[in-house]
Design a protein around this motif. Structure first.
Motif, short mmCIF file in Angstrom:
data_model
loop_
_atom_site.label_atom_id
_atom_site.label_comp_id
_atom_site.label_asym_id
_atom_site.label_seq_id
_atom_site.Cartn_x
_atom_site.Cartn_y
_atom_site.Cartn_z
N SER A 118 -22.67 -71.01 111.33
CA SER A 118 -21.25 -71.12 111.05
C SER A 118 -20.55 -69.84 111.48
N VAL A 146 -17.52 -70.06 113.66
CA VAL A 146 -16.30 -70.49 114.31
C VAL A 146 -15.10 -69.76 113.70
N THR A 147 -14.31 -69.08 114.52
CA THR A 147 -13.13 -68.36 114.06
C THR A 147 -11.88 -69.21 114.28
N ASP A 148 -10.79 -68.80 113.62
CA ASP A 148 -9.52 -69.53 113.77
C ASP A 148 -9.02 -69.46 115.21
N LEU A 175 -10.97 -71.90 117.29
CA LEU A 175 -10.55 -73.27 117.02
C LEU A 175 -9.28 -73.61 117.81
N ILE A 181 -14.67 -78.53 116.11
CA ILE A 181 -13.39 -78.40 115.39
C ILE A 181 -13.49 -79.02 114.00
N THR A 216 -16.36 -79.78 112.22
CA THR A 216 -17.43 -79.26 111.35
C THR A 216 -17.41 -77.76 111.17
N HIS A 217 -16.68 -77.04 112.08
CA HIS A 217 -16.66 -75.58 112.07
C HIS A 217 -18.06 -74.99 112.27
N HIS A 218 -18.91 -75.70 112.98
CA HIS A 218 -20.27 -75.23 113.26
C HIS A 218 -20.59 -75.47 114.74
#
Length: 338
Positions: free
Chosen positions: A9, A11-13, A16, A91, A93-95
């Protein structure tokens, strides 16, 4: 390794936000891929629907090029679909999924992309060499050039298949190496092999354009009738190779300079896949513009003619004044949907 179960995990803003842009870009790849694939299907429909067109060696060679381009358009279509699904998953799952080089290499879209990257420039190079031999050594060429289309097809496969095999051997050797999740040529096959593919694209299309220029100059400056008959064949190759040089070779050349001109490369690399796709779908318009026989058959196929009159009938009917009324009928039929 199961890519779907081994995730981290990170993923940064900002990422995204970028991924939403990437989804839009790859939806355009799907769109362009589908359109250009459809154009190649139309191209094959025209060639295959006419016995006259099918029998000519020149047209068989053009169909081989069309087949190579079709693989490229399919590759871009499936690549776009794959990337849209992948980025959408990240996007949501943020993974990131974890991938290995071998898992990337056996992705169907990447296999198609390998064929689409290598085969079209190789076909254009071999076509250019054949045209040059027909102009510079016409007597030898016509004595030994009976099954030219079969030879061209076989010779391009001799180059294509070992080149692809090298990439998969590299990927298998590094099969347990974790790579970037979206895969691609560098991830699957390594930087050196990916650079080699760039060079094939750059050199292949450039060499084809250069040799066609030289061949056209030679054919245009001679009085030998056998040689001058080749001008019409060289004309197709010259236009197609010029388009490929502009749309593929130049952007790929700039991409290799990424280390020194990063901002320029970013500007060029975003639409480069679109250019490559357009290059693989534009040939039908070249034939419509330059090939009267192809244009004639296209009109009959897509203008709902009740009776299909072959191009040979037009030539045959135009030879005698007693058949003038037949010519008028055919000409009217040909142009009624123009």
């Amino acid at each position: 390794m199961n890519a779907s179960s081994d995730r981290v995990s990170i993923v940064t803003d900002k990422l995204l936000e970028d991924l939403h842009d990437y989804v839009s870009i790859h939806r355009m790849n799907v769109f362009f891929g589908a359109i250009c694939f459809s154009l190649n299907i139309v191209l094959f429909s025209v060639f295959l629907s006419s016995p006259t067109l099918r029998k000519k060696h020149r047209n068989r060679i053009l169909m081989i090029l069309g087949l190579a381009d079709t693989f490229n358009t399919l590759a871009i279509l499936f690549m776009g679909k794959n990337r849209v699904e992948l980025y959408t998953e990240v996007i949501q799952t943020h993974h990131f999924p974890t991938r290995t080089a071998w898992q990337c290499a056996i992705e169907p879209w990447l296999i198609l992309r390998g064929i689409g990257d290598i085969w079209p420039p190789v076909v254009q190079m071999v076509i250019g060499i054949q045209r040059a031999l027909a102009v510079f050594t016409p007597i030898w060429f016509h004595k030994t050039g009976r099954n030219r289309s079969s030879f061209l097809f076989g010779s391009t496969l001799v180059i294509l298949l070992p080149t692809l095999l090298i990439g998969f051997v590299i990927a298998y050797i590094n099969r347990d190496v974790k790579v970037i999740y979206w895969c691609g040529r560098k991830a699957a096959f390594g930087t050196d092999y990916a650079t080699f593919i760039y060079i094939i694209n750059i050199f292949g299309y450039f060499f084809s354009f250069l040799i066609n220029c030289i061949t056209m100059i030679k054919a245009s400056s001679t009085i030998n009738r056998l040689v001058r008959r080749q001008i019409i064949n060289v004309r197709y190759s010259l236009v197609i190779s010029f388009i490929s040089f502009v749309l593929v070779s130049i952007p790929n050349s700039i991409s290799i300079l990424q280390v020194h001109f990063e901002e320029v490369v970013k500007f060029v690399s975003k639409p480069s896949t679109y250019f490559t796709c357009i290059n693989s779908g534009i040939n039908i318009f070249v034939y419509l513009l330059l090939n009267a026989e192809f244009r004639h058959q296209f009109k009959y196929l897509f203008c709902n003619r009740k009776r299909v009159v072959t191009y040979g009938e037009v030539e045959k009917a135009s030879k005698g004044s007693k058949q003038r009324h037949h010519v008028d009928l055919i000409v009217h039929s040909v142009h009624s949907c123009a």
